[in-house]
Write an enzyme that holds these catalytic residues in place. Sequence first.
Site, PDB file in Angstrom:
ATOM      1  N   SER A  32      -4.964   7.225  35.888  1.00 28.96           N
ATOM      2  CA  SER A  32      -5.546   6.377  34.930  1.00 28.96           C
ATOM      3  C   SER A  32      -6.028   7.311  33.681  1.00 28.96           C
ATOM      4  CB  SER A  32      -6.760   5.296  35.227  1.00 28.96           C
ATOM      5  OG  SER A  32      -7.654   6.257  36.135  1.00 28.96           O
ATOM      6  N   HIS A  39       0.822   2.666  34.991  1.00 24.85           N
ATOM      7  CA  HIS A  39      -0.288   2.279  35.149  1.00 24.85           C
ATOM      8  C   HIS A  39      -0.610   0.850  35.339  1.00 24.85           C
ATOM      9  CE1 HIS A  39      -4.897   2.756  33.385  1.00 24.85           C
ATOM     10  NE2 HIS A  39      -4.730   2.866  34.548  1.00 24.85           N
ATOM     11  N   GLU A  53       0.990  -0.519  32.073  1.00 26.84           N
ATOM     12  CA  GLU A  53       1.028   0.408  30.737  1.00 26.84           C
ATOM     13  C   GLU A  53       2.476   1.695  31.441  1.00 26.84           C
ATOM     14  OE1 GLU A  53      -3.221   0.823  28.478  1.00 26.84           O
ATOM     15  OE2 GLU A  53      -2.681   2.158  30.285  1.00 26.84           O
ATOM     16  N   ASN A  82      -7.796   1.984  27.836  1.00 27.58           N
ATOM     17  CA  ASN A  82      -9.084   2.599  28.224  1.00 27.58           C
ATOM     18  C   ASN A  82      -9.547   3.234  26.887  1.00 27.58           C
ATOM     19  OD1 ASN A  82      -9.567   1.798  30.743  1.00 27.58           O
ATOM     20  ND2 ASN A  82      -8.494   3.592  31.496  1.00 27.58           N
TER      21      ASN A  82
HETATM   22  P1  NAI Z   1      -8.790   5.178  46.294  1.00 22.70           P
HETATM   23  O1  NAI Z   1      -9.835   6.321  46.661  1.00 22.70           O
HETATM   24  O2  NAI Z   1      -9.245   3.784  46.726  1.00 22.70           O
HETATM   25  O3  NAI Z   1      -7.320   5.588  47.308  1.00 22.70           O
HETATM   26  C1  NAI Z   1      -6.752   6.769  47.219  1.00 22.70           C
HETATM   27  C2  NAI Z   1      -6.008   6.859  48.399  1.00 22.70           C
HETATM   28  O4  NAI Z   1      -5.161   8.000  48.374  1.00 22.70           O
HETATM   29  C3  NAI Z   1      -6.909   7.282  49.491  1.00 22.70           C
HETATM   30  O5  NAI Z   1      -6.734   6.299  50.799  1.00 22.70           O
HETATM   31  C4  NAI Z   1      -6.731   8.686  50.167  1.00 22.70           C
HETATM   32  O6  NAI Z   1      -6.651   8.764  51.489  1.00 22.70           O
HETATM   33  C5  NAI Z   1      -5.221   8.655  49.546  1.00 22.70           C
HETATM   34  N1  NAI Z   1      -4.873  10.288  49.419  1.00 22.70           N
HETATM   35  C6  NAI Z   1      -5.553  10.880  48.572  1.00 22.70           C
HETATM   36  N2  NAI Z   1      -4.959  12.141  48.460  1.00 22.70           N
HETATM   37  C7  NAI Z   1      -3.506  11.941  49.178  1.00 22.70           C
HETATM   38  C8  NAI Z   1      -2.424  12.744  49.180  1.00 22.70           C
HETATM   39  N3  NAI Z   1      -2.377  13.846  48.790  1.00 22.70           N
HETATM   40  N4  NAI Z   1      -1.421  12.065  50.106  1.00 22.70           N
HETATM   41  C9  NAI Z   1      -1.415  10.876  50.647  1.00 22.70           C
HETATM   42  N5  NAI Z   1      -2.566  10.141  50.284  1.00 22.70           N
HETATM   43  C10 NAI Z   1      -3.691  10.628  49.624  1.00 22.70           C
HETATM   44  O7  NAI Z   1      -8.310   5.364  44.884  1.00 22.70           O
HETATM   45  P2  NAI Z   1      -7.669   4.288  43.904  1.00 22.70           P
HETATM   46  O8  NAI Z   1      -9.027   3.479  43.426  1.00 22.70           O
HETATM   47  O9  NAI Z   1      -6.672   3.443  44.733  1.00 22.70           O
HETATM   48  O10 NAI Z   1      -6.956   4.948  42.797  1.00 22.70           O
HETATM   49  C11 NAI Z   1      -5.979   5.741  42.850  1.00 22.70           C
HETATM   50  C12 NAI Z   1      -5.131   6.258  41.721  1.00 22.70           C
HETATM   51  O11 NAI Z   1      -5.115   5.169  40.888  1.00 22.70           O
HETATM   52  C13 NAI Z   1      -5.981   7.057  40.833  1.00 22.70           C
HETATM   53  O12 NAI Z   1      -5.084   8.124  40.207  1.00 22.70           O
HETATM   54  C14 NAI Z   1      -6.848   6.428  40.079  1.00 22.70           C
HETATM   55  O13 NAI Z   1      -7.144   6.912  38.914  1.00 22.70           O
HETATM   56  C15 NAI Z   1      -5.784   5.252  39.660  1.00 22.70           C
HETATM   57  N6  NAI Z   1      -6.174   3.951  39.096  1.00 22.70           N
HETATM   58  C16 NAI Z   1      -7.572   3.403  39.389  1.00 22.70           C
HETATM   59  C17 NAI Z   1      -7.682   2.428  39.095  1.00 22.70           C
HETATM   60  C18 NAI Z   1      -8.951   1.516  39.632  1.00 22.70           C
HETATM   61  O14 NAI Z   1      -9.590   0.913  39.086  1.00 22.70           O
HETATM   62  N7  NAI Z   1      -9.486   1.838  40.921  1.00 22.70           N
HETATM   63  C19 NAI Z   1      -7.019   1.444  38.088  1.00 22.70           C
HETATM   64  C20 NAI Z   1      -5.744   2.222  37.762  1.00 22.70           C
HETATM   65  C21 NAI Z   1      -5.455   3.446  38.234  1.00 22.70           C
END
Ligand code: NAI
Length: 506
Positions: free
Chosen positions: A123, A144, A156, A194
């Site tokens: 994001s 995105h 996006e 954003n």
């Molecule tokens: P989250 O913390 O809920 O999930 C991330 C997951 O990735 C975790 O389960 C973690 O164990 C896993 N992980 C971390 N490093 C890893 C690796 N090297 N290999 C495999 N798994 C790995 O985070 P969330 O909120 O789902 O965000 C994920 C991505 O999406 C980020 O880049 C965030 O910026 C983006 N994003 C988040 C939004 C939100 O509202 N939470 C909206 C749009 C994008």
Amino acid sequence: MQPLATSVPVAVIGAGAMGSGIAQVAGQAGHQVFLLDQREGAAEAGRQSIANILQRRVDKGKMEQADLDALLDRIKPVNELKELAEAGLVIEAIVEDLDIKRSLLADLEALCGDNTILATNTSSISVTALSAEMQHPERLVGMHFFNPAPLMALVEVIKGLATSDDVAKCVYATAGQWGKKPVTATSTPGFIVNRVARPFYAESLRLLQEQTTDSATLDAIVREAGGFRMGPFELTDLIGHDVNYAVTTSVFNSYYQDTRFLPSLVQKELVEAGRLGRKNGQGFYSYTEGSQKPEPATVASASSEADTLIVEGNPGPLAPLVTRLSECGLNVIERDGPGRLQFGDAVLALTDGRMATERAAAEACNNLVLVDLAFDYTKASRLAIASAEQASAQAVSDASALLQKAGIAVSHIADRPGLVIMRTVATLANEAADAALHGVATVSDIDLAMKAGLNYPEGPLRWSDSLGFSLVHQVLTHLQQSYGEDRYRPALLLRKNRFAEKGFYS
Ligand code: NAI
């Protein structure tokens, strides 16, 4: 460009909030989905959370059990990267960290075939930066999604400097095939949503800081007059002030501290106090058991002996309000004039971005009461007004009584330039116009993104057009003069429209 065939497997890496949602979306579109997470059991838990959410739909009769079973069969939790080798599209939704994402992309390049598309759900990280060390940076694209991915329509599609047109077009078509509303944007800080949404929060935070009125009243104005689903304070309480403040700060710093994105001290204070919003029980409002949301400030039934509404000239965007008022049994007289309304002692006009006090002096009209913008004056259940310092108490009472006759709740706020909705819409349109000028996205994609990503009642640029080609420019110019700040400098495209006498869509 054709979307990815549903026979092609998709891989999702990271099974957190976003990854599980994306896996559900791809699975529901018919793809076999490999779901991988480095945390043991996380991919299985992600699949289970999809099962739990959709089982509720089955129980309510909104989904067939057989469809859920088939979907769950298609989503396969895996433990090792090499199990993703067959995927034609890999979407990473792992931790938001440039180095960790780069390292994953390098591993994927070593594993996947040359035609596999690699997508990132980042994001805030530049797609260009993520692709810089890749052997084939043209195959990386931003995809995105918004949270929760199965419910939010917007995707996006972000093009980095090296992203190939074909890759971006294929992902765009695929997102459409998956039932989403895709838009294309270049890799710039905040992408579309954003970035363009910053003023929605910033202007209300500023109005709060300036003691214009309280947060509950501002929220009510934004909902009931602006037509937005939620006001900025209840929304940031929901998002979490830590998250919202971090996005604002990141966009502010990424644009080299352009004051247009200036973070708010009011919000910083909440973050420092640990009042992060709903998630820990206290933000602008309290969410502990038994606490009630404060009521917005509303003018009590106002007294007025007037029964004749005088419409002086063309009321412009206030015309639907005049029609609504005319249907309330008032005598209506039309005569030439500068587009104002008279009722008893009150002279009402739509805000043009000046304070009522300043405009009353300039127009030699002491009893001036300014009316805020509404998304739809025929339906607005509340309107904000601001009165000139020179106005008599009777003029304010007459203005309130007039609006109350049409069943409109009146919030009489302190005299600040552009009131609430007008300055919010003007600054949103300003940001959107700059994003269009800088080629971040097309005018229609920017509007679509704001509607599909944030449920705005209208895209800021179409909304600006509906107010006429020059009003938003005028409001911003007045805001800039009132504050003496660069923050309100009107975007070049708004200025151009004004002289070309055209809108963004005309
Ligand atoms: P989250 O913390 O809920 O999930 C991330 C997951 O990735 C975790 O389960 C973690 O164990 C896993 N992980 C971390 N490093 C890893 C690796 N090297 N290999 C495999 N798994 C790995 O985070 P969330 O909120 O789902 O965000 C994920 C991505 O999406 C980020 O880049 C965030 O910026 C983006 N994003 C988040 C939004 C939100 O509202 N939470 C909206 C749009 C994008």
